[in-house]
Design an enzyme around this catalytic site. Structure first.
Site, PDB file in Angstrom:
ATOM      1  CG  HIS A  73      10.468   1.130   6.959  1.00 17.11           C
ATOM      2  ND1 HIS A  73       9.909   0.765   8.308  1.00 17.11           N
ATOM      3  CD2 HIS A  73       9.310   0.902   6.072  1.00 17.11           C
ATOM      4  CE1 HIS A  73       8.773   0.677   8.292  1.00 17.11           C
ATOM      5  NE2 HIS A  73       8.224   0.654   7.231  1.00 17.11           N
ATOM      6  CG  HIS A 227       4.734   4.491   7.357  1.00 16.90           C
ATOM      7  ND1 HIS A 227       6.203   4.447   7.785  1.00 16.90           N
ATOM      8  CD2 HIS A 227       4.500   3.085   7.075  1.00 16.90           C
ATOM      9  CE1 HIS A 227       6.526   3.349   7.910  1.00 16.90           C
ATOM     10  NE2 HIS A 227       5.582   2.502   7.385  1.00 16.90           N
ATOM     11  CG  ASP A 231       5.417   1.101   3.920  1.00 12.69           C
ATOM     12  OD1 ASP A 231       6.452   1.030   4.415  1.00 12.69           O
ATOM     13  OD2 ASP A 231       4.248   0.825   4.757  1.00 12.69           O
ATOM     14  CG  HIS A 254       4.215  -4.154   1.730  1.00 13.50           C
ATOM     15  ND1 HIS A 254       4.947  -3.123   1.853  1.00 13.50           N
ATOM     16  CD2 HIS A 254       3.950  -4.238   3.497  1.00 13.50           C
ATOM     17  CE1 HIS A 254       5.217  -2.478   2.770  1.00 13.50           C
ATOM     18  NE2 HIS A 254       4.760  -3.249   3.771  1.00 13.50           N
TER      19      HIS A 254
HETATM   20 ZN   LIG Z   1       6.135   0.522   6.582  1.00 10.19          ZN
END
Ligand SMILES: [Zn+2]
Length: 279
Positions: A73, A227, A231, A254
């Protein structure tokens, strides 16, 4: 386009989401070509794809056994606001989650200001697409004139499918992405707590979805995909250069983001990252 850094430092402290520990962070200006570097207990951990050590719940960077978790973030805010160089001193193992979004970081970057370093920024350009997939999860980078991103998320009820497309600049990032909070399901929060995780988590720093919908008021009806974009931008900061390409991410997380950052970084360096890590 020239490289930039902060005009002056900013400081914050807060609770780490998973451990509940209090952590102090200083984000300071850095010289051209320094990139973004975390410093913990005297160990420098450059925010680059070759230093990703884990991606299961958050992006974790590490050098010689010293790690910093949940970097995405803060990196997203710096990269989204086009701060190429910064030195981030951190007193603990995890970046505090603040409100679960990048809004506060962006507010600090706007408050201290950004300085042009007079040195041109490295860019990654493509002459062919790059694709990484894991089952039905997919991320593609396509040759393009500008850095743009498209995201699709598809989560179980009550989130469902959401789509977002944007071309990245500071104003768009601050307006459309920075305020989107991290999210989770009520049953997951309860399970994490039972395992001793998410000790710092609360309704103040994450959107929690119960069986009938969010327990808080959403900032956007599609806050979840915003969001995800936040990311993704944070993970792409690990390329260490401006990705002049179009990124399409479908149900990505991720792990796939980090694989794409590695591929783009290999393209930038024109050699495999294994050679970079061992040199
Ligand atoms: Zn996040």
């Amino acid at each position: 386009m020239n490289q930039k850094t902060l005009a002056s430092p900013f400081h914050f402290s807060g609770v780490a989401l998973h451990t509940g520990a209090q952590v102090e962070v200083d984000v300071a200006p850095a010289a051209a070509d320094a990139g973004i570097t975390f410093v913990r207990d005297g160990v420098e951990i450059p925010a680059l794809a070759e230093n990703v050590v884990e991606t299961s719940r958050a992006t974790v960077l590490g050098v010689r056994g010293m790690t910093v978790s949940t970097v995405e973030h803060l990196l997203s805010a710096l990269f989204g606001m086009q701060v190429d160089n910064a030195r981030i001193s951190i007193s603990g193992p995890e970046v505090p989650v603040v409100d679960g979004s990048a809004q506060w970081f962006v507010g600090q970057i706007e408050r201290v200001g950004v300085r042009d370093l007079g040195v041109s920024r490295a860019r990654v350009t493509l002459d062919a697409p790059i694709l990484e997939r894991d089952g039905d999860r997919l991320i593609i980078a396509l040759p393009a004139e500008r850095f743009s991103l498209r995201c699709i998320v598809d989560f179980p009820h009550p989130v469902g499918s959401e789509y977002l497309a944007l071309t990245l600049d500071e104003a768009t990032y601050a307006r459309e992405v920075a305020g989107a909070r991290t999210f989770g399901y009520l049953h997951e929060v309860e399970a994490l707590r039972a395992r001793g995780l998410a000790q710092g988590g609360s309704l103040e720093n994450a959107v929690v979805f119960g069986p009938d919908g969010p327990l808080q008021t959403l900032r956007w009806s599609n806050e979840v995909v915003r969001h995800k974009m936040l990311d993704l931008i944070g993970d792409l900061a690990l390329v260490g250069a401006w990705p002049q390409c179009e990124i399409v991410a479908i149900k990505s997380g991720h792990a796939l983001h980090a694989r794409m950052s590695s591929r783009l970084r290999e393209r930038l360096l024109s050699k495999p990252l294994s050679e970079v890590s061992s040199s």
